[in-house]
Motif scaffolding. Structure first.
Motif, mmCIF file in Angstrom:
data_model
loop_
_atom_site.group_PDB
_atom_site.id
_atom_site.type_symbol
_atom_site.label_atom_id
_atom_site.label_comp_id
_atom_site.label_asym_id
_atom_site.label_seq_id
_atom_site.Cartn_x
_atom_site.Cartn_y
_atom_site.Cartn_z
ATOM 1 N N GLU A 1 53.645 46.635 26.947
ATOM 2 C CA GLU A 1 52.778 47.634 26.852
ATOM 3 C C GLU A 1 51.170 47.310 26.605
ATOM 4 N N LEU A 2 50.788 46.388 25.703
ATOM 5 C CA LEU A 2 49.771 45.909 24.907
ATOM 6 C C LEU A 2 49.220 45.155 26.441
ATOM 7 N N LEU A 3 49.951 44.222 27.067
ATOM 8 C CA LEU A 3 49.281 43.709 28.283
ATOM 9 C C LEU A 3 49.039 44.515 29.340
ATOM 10 N N ASP A 4 49.639 45.502 29.403
ATOM 11 C CA ASP A 4 49.260 46.439 30.653
ATOM 12 C C ASP A 4 48.240 47.297 30.218
ATOM 13 N N ASN A 5 47.886 47.452 28.986
ATOM 14 C CA ASN A 5 46.900 48.303 28.789
ATOM 15 C C ASN A 5 45.556 47.992 29.232
ATOM 16 N N PRO A 6 44.706 48.894 30.165
ATOM 17 C CA PRO A 6 43.397 48.721 30.779
ATOM 18 C C PRO A 6 42.304 48.282 29.652
ATOM 19 N N ALA A 7 42.671 48.828 28.436
ATOM 20 C CA ALA A 7 41.623 48.385 27.387
ATOM 21 C C ALA A 7 41.792 47.029 27.118
ATOM 22 N N LEU A 8 42.869 46.194 26.997
ATOM 23 C CA LEU A 8 42.908 44.877 26.986
ATOM 24 C C LEU A 8 42.395 44.004 28.063
ATOM 25 N N ALA A 9 42.373 44.491 29.111
ATOM 26 C CA ALA A 9 41.872 43.864 30.556
ATOM 27 C C ALA A 9 40.138 43.997 30.224
ATOM 28 N N ASP A 10 39.927 45.071 29.889
ATOM 29 C CA ASP A 10 38.280 45.215 29.674
ATOM 30 C C ASP A 10 37.908 44.158 28.537
ATOM 31 N N TRP A 11 38.774 44.033 27.569
ATOM 32 C CA TRP A 11 37.955 43.180 26.446
ATOM 33 C C TRP A 11 38.256 41.900 26.928
ATOM 34 N N TRP A 12 39.058 41.605 27.784
ATOM 35 C CA TRP A 12 39.306 40.255 28.068
ATOM 36 C C TRP A 12 38.343 40.137 28.978
ATOM 37 N N GLN A 13 37.657 40.846 30.004
ATOM 38 C CA GLN A 13 36.458 40.664 30.833
ATOM 39 C C GLN A 13 35.398 40.487 30.115
ATOM 40 N N GLY A 14 35.054 41.255 29.062
ATOM 41 C CA GLY A 14 33.848 41.057 28.377
ATOM 42 C C GLY A 14 34.096 39.729 27.611
ATOM 43 N N MET A 15 35.124 39.315 27.091
ATOM 44 C CA MET A 15 35.172 37.896 26.555
ATOM 45 C C MET A 15 35.119 36.979 27.253
ATOM 46 N N TRP A 16 35.547 36.881 28.495
ATOM 47 C CA TRP A 16 35.279 35.849 29.393
ATOM 48 C C TRP A 16 33.885 35.819 29.779
ATOM 49 N N GLU A 17 33.293 36.868 30.071
ATOM 50 C CA GLU A 17 31.719 36.833 30.271
ATOM 51 C C GLU A 17 30.922 36.217 29.287
#
Length: 403
Positions: free
Chosen positions: A273-289
């Motif tokens: 559920e955590l991995l499917d959360n869009p907020a985690l994807a947004d956090w990772w994208q910001g972290m990757w940038e």
């Protein structure tokens, strides 16, 4: 060069026309006319030959013209086979790698990052190359690929037993005590910050008589004081019963995480559920940038990157690579085996990439690229054809005059 070659051909045509008007004036004009006539023939023939390689002359669909556009797929396949046969075979790669001292070159570069001009050029060249690669890659696509790879690994990872083992080891070593102390301090701050909520809740649930007599305030104070005393006692007494209960609960949780299927299933469901959360994807994208930006800043300033303790450690590693022959041989052998393995495993894929890329080009693109690659030499063929043709014309005219 096209203009020069075409201009020379037009000059020969003009010279031919002028020489024809002067044939009776002097016998030498016959040689001039023969030269110009043969030069036109040679220039036109070579223009036709050069043009026929890349397109239809004058747009006419003459057979066996536009050779390269019609055969671009075969050219791509032939080039791919040539690369595979002569460059990407394990024996060729191994032979070339034997002559390269990877460890020595790396050691010299690391030991003297600010030394010789060649090392400086190498460092700045590698810096520019790394920066260009990072900038050329699609950041969203690359970030998505990295996120997908991490997500796939995490989905396959059974987290619960690992967490349970870590928690069990922490309890055995007493490393959980600071965690409990932190929770207790956090509870004290939460109670202090939310006293008004407790008083409001007691006031709302009290009867009219209690509110009229002020007993609700007294009861609220007693509740808050009791909770505060309980928290202080837990903080001061390591053997407090509630602390013992908390430690017992942690030990039971560690056991269930390792051995209870229901607990493991709950942890796995929470993880998914955590991995499917869009907020985690947004956090990772910001972290990757941020990571990508930091890497770009680092590779753009190699002097800063190699400064400080990191530079000292890398210099020490470079010295070790140069002074330890066993380590050098090991690294060279590893690099050689890696290159040979890459050629063996991915050689076909590399040449297929070349072939497929050329197949994917449209005829106009490959024509332009090959014509520009050959460049001026094509036009020199036309110029040489004009001059050689003219020379042959003079020779033939001389033979004819002699006979």
């Amino acid at each position: 060069m096209r203009r020069v070659a075409t201009g020379l051909l037009l000059a020969m045509a003009a010279l031919f026309l002028f020489a024809r008007t002067q044939t009776g004036v002097h016998p030498a004009w016959g040689y001039v006319q023969a030269f110009a006539e043969a030069a036109m023939v040679g220039g036109l023939a070579d223009w036709f030959a050069v043009t026929a390689l890349f397109r239809h002359p004058l747009g006419l669909p003459i057979p066996h013209t536009a050779i390269i556009p019609r055969n671009k797929d075969r050219i791509g396949d032939t080039l791919a086979v040539f690369l595979r046969t002569h460059f990407l075979t394990p024996s060729v790669v191994a032979r070339r790698m034997h002559a390269i001292d990877i460890a020595g070159a790396l050691g010299r570069w690391l030991a003297e990052p600010s030394g010789a001009a060649s090392a400086t050029r190498l460092r700045y060249g590698a810096s520019r190359l790394a920066a260009d690669i990072l900038e050329s890659l699609d950041p969203e696509r690359l970030g998505g690929m990295v996120r997908g790879a991490l997500s796939g690994q995490l989905r396959r990872l059974d987290v619960a037993p690992l967490v349970g083992q870590a928690l069990e080891a922490a309890i055995a070593d007493g490393r959980h005590v600071p965690l409990l102390d932190g929770i207790i301090r956090w509870a004290a701050k939460v109670l202090e910050a939310n006293e008004h909520l407790v008083r409001a809740m007691v006031h709302e649930r009290s009867g009219a008589i209690m509110r009229w007599t002020g007993l609700d305030e007294t009861l609220s104070s007693k509740i808050i004081d009791g909770l505060d005393k309980l928290i202080r006692d837990m903080a001061d007494d390591p053997a407090h019963p509630l602390r013992a209960k908390a430690e017992e609960g942690l030990a039971r949780l560690a056991h269930d995480l390792q051995h209870d299927p229901d607990t493991q299933a709950k942890v796995a469901a929470f993880k998914d559920e955590l991995l499917d959360n869009p907020a985690l994807a947004d956090w990772w994208q910001g972290m990757w940038e941020r990571m990508r930006g930091a890497m770009l800043r680092a590779v753009r300033d190699p002097d800063a990157l190699l400064g400080g303790r990191l530079g000292e450690a890398m210099a020490q590693l470079g010295t070790t690579l140069q002074e330890d022959p066993l380590l050098g041989r090991t690294i060279n052998r590893f690099a050689r085996r890696a290159a040979v393995g890459a050629a063996s495993d991915y050689g076909d894929a590399i040449v297929r990439l070349v072939s497929d890329t050329i197949r994917g080009w449209d005829a106009a693109t490959i024509t332009l690229r090959l014509e520009n690659a050959v460049g001026r030499d094509l036009q020199y063929i036309r110029i040489n054809g004009t001059l050689v043709g003219g020379s042959v014309g003079v020779l033939l005219h001389a033979i004819e005059a002699a006979l």
